[in-house]
Design an enzyme around this catalytic site. Sequence first.
Site, PDB file in Angstrom:
ATOM      1  CG  PHE A   1      -0.256   0.342   2.524  1.00 51.27           C
ATOM      2  CD1 PHE A   1       0.025   1.649   2.886  1.00 51.27           C
ATOM      3  CD2 PHE A   1       0.116  -0.672   3.402  1.00 51.27           C
ATOM      4  CE1 PHE A   1       0.666   1.940   4.104  1.00 51.27           C
ATOM      5  CE2 PHE A   1       0.746  -0.385   4.601  1.00 51.27           C
ATOM      6  CZ  PHE A   1       1.028   0.925   4.947  1.00 51.27           C
TER       7      PHE A   1
ATOM      8  CE  LYS B   1      -3.095  -8.750  -3.958  1.00 49.92           C
ATOM      9  NZ  LYS B   1      -3.565  -7.808  -2.868  1.00 49.92           N
TER      10      LYS B   1
ATOM     11  CD  GLU C   1      -5.731  -6.359   0.402  1.00 53.39           C
ATOM     12  OE1 GLU C   1      -5.632  -7.017   1.447  1.00 53.39           O
ATOM     13  OE2 GLU C   1      -4.906  -6.422  -0.534  1.00 53.39           O
TER      14      GLU C   1
ATOM     15  CB  CYS D   1      10.725  -0.930   3.140  1.00 48.40           C
ATOM     16  SG  CYS D   1      11.148  -0.541   1.438  1.00 48.40           S
TER      17      CYS D   1
END
Length: 492
Positions: free
Chosen positions: A152, A176, A179, A284
């Site tokens: 995200f 993918k 979400e 990160c």
Amino acid sequence: MSTNGRLLNYINGQWMESGAGAFLDVKNPATAQVMAQVPLSPAEEVHLAAEAGVKAFKHWRRVPAVERVQHLYKFKRLLEEHRDELSRLITNECGKTYAESQAEMQRAIENVEVACGIPSLMQGFNNEDIARGIDEHCFRQPLGVVAAITPFNFPGMVPLWFLPYAVATGNCFILKPSEKVPMTMQRIFQLLEQSGFPPGVVQVVNGAKEAVDAILDHPDIRAVSFVGSTPVARYIYERAARAGKRVQAQGGAKNPVVIMPDADMDMTTRIVADSAFGCAGQRCLAASVGITVGEARNIFVEQLADAAASRKVGYGLDEGVEMGPVITAESKARIEKLIALGEQEGAQVLVDGRNKKVKGYEDGNFVFPTILDHVPPKSEIARTEIFGPVFSLMHAETIEEAIALVNDRSYGNMACIFTSSGAAARQFRYEVNTGNVGINVGVAAPMAFFPFSGWRESFFGDLHAQGMHGVEFYTETKVVVERWPKEWSRKF
């Protein structure tokens, strides 16, 4: 991009409604406003995309590399033309400031630009006369259908760590996206559609764990790229490798910065504050632990506390805002719980960002900059990835002690040092056990032509994202040894 507010999948060159039985709300983390709904697509829709990719690959791999990259050139131009629009979209669904979103899209575009050099980057090599009259060649060939599962925190950049290299080398690519932030990639895939890629070459399937597992298990998906937390990275690596796939899985981090007494304290404070609190600490490569050496403690701690307390927090599209919200209400609750844990373990809360509101955005997921001082090195808070705007302070007397604190952790994503001593800088970069090292740099983010080189529990795999590592990951070598005797030629 949507039907009745529900986002679509892009499969085999068509925007398709998902047959999902469940949808999740996509919320603006600053306002809590619902912007769209994302389908939790079933495994069957991943299988449909894989089948389309297999079919498209038969043609796409035969398209000359110089022709494949023409689509990327057009895609790069479209990204540049729509950069402002995409940056606003990132801010609205991810929460970072507009300036941070602009910087993210610039890094994304740079990866497309590097991948446009694939006619040179994927060249093989050869030798004549490895034995008398025998030549040997090494070619790079694409794998087939590949996939990426992305996080995200960088909805525009991270997918483009992978997609340009995959398709430029002749593979077909399935994404993918997270979400939590699917809207940026919906728009970017519209631009990919305009770039003229044949059906099945680039596809997006929205979803959660069922879609992920379908990617990991599908026999025709040859390689998987992932960025996320270490527990999930390990799961991705183990399950995909068990299915015989190539894997590059970027995990979590707990990035330390060492501040030497001879550092420029004003510059160091500014850079470390930007690293620790930029993107609300949700990257990160965010600095999360500061280790002062000797007298550096006397100045740095006070200056950093002032910088944290004065940082303007709010909605990322508002003027002057320096830090936005964290991604969800659940993330906010988890971060505040970890701050309390640090306090229980003996840390001093020097600057407390809990339980604060932003005027006009009272429902937003805001955690203000927080500093924990005197964090015990063996405590849980010292080893847990918080992934929020929380900076922990430890103190050492020598550089050797500081390096020992850096290396006494399971992660190995990044470590930085601030110093005016070349000798100290060399000792540090030589001895620290991390794949990305910064010298007077707070976010040691590699350029697109260098690999994003995490180590230890920050990365599972061999070849990293970006640059030549990306080219090598998405190709396999074929060695050809050939002889053409003259007497055979005379027969024809």
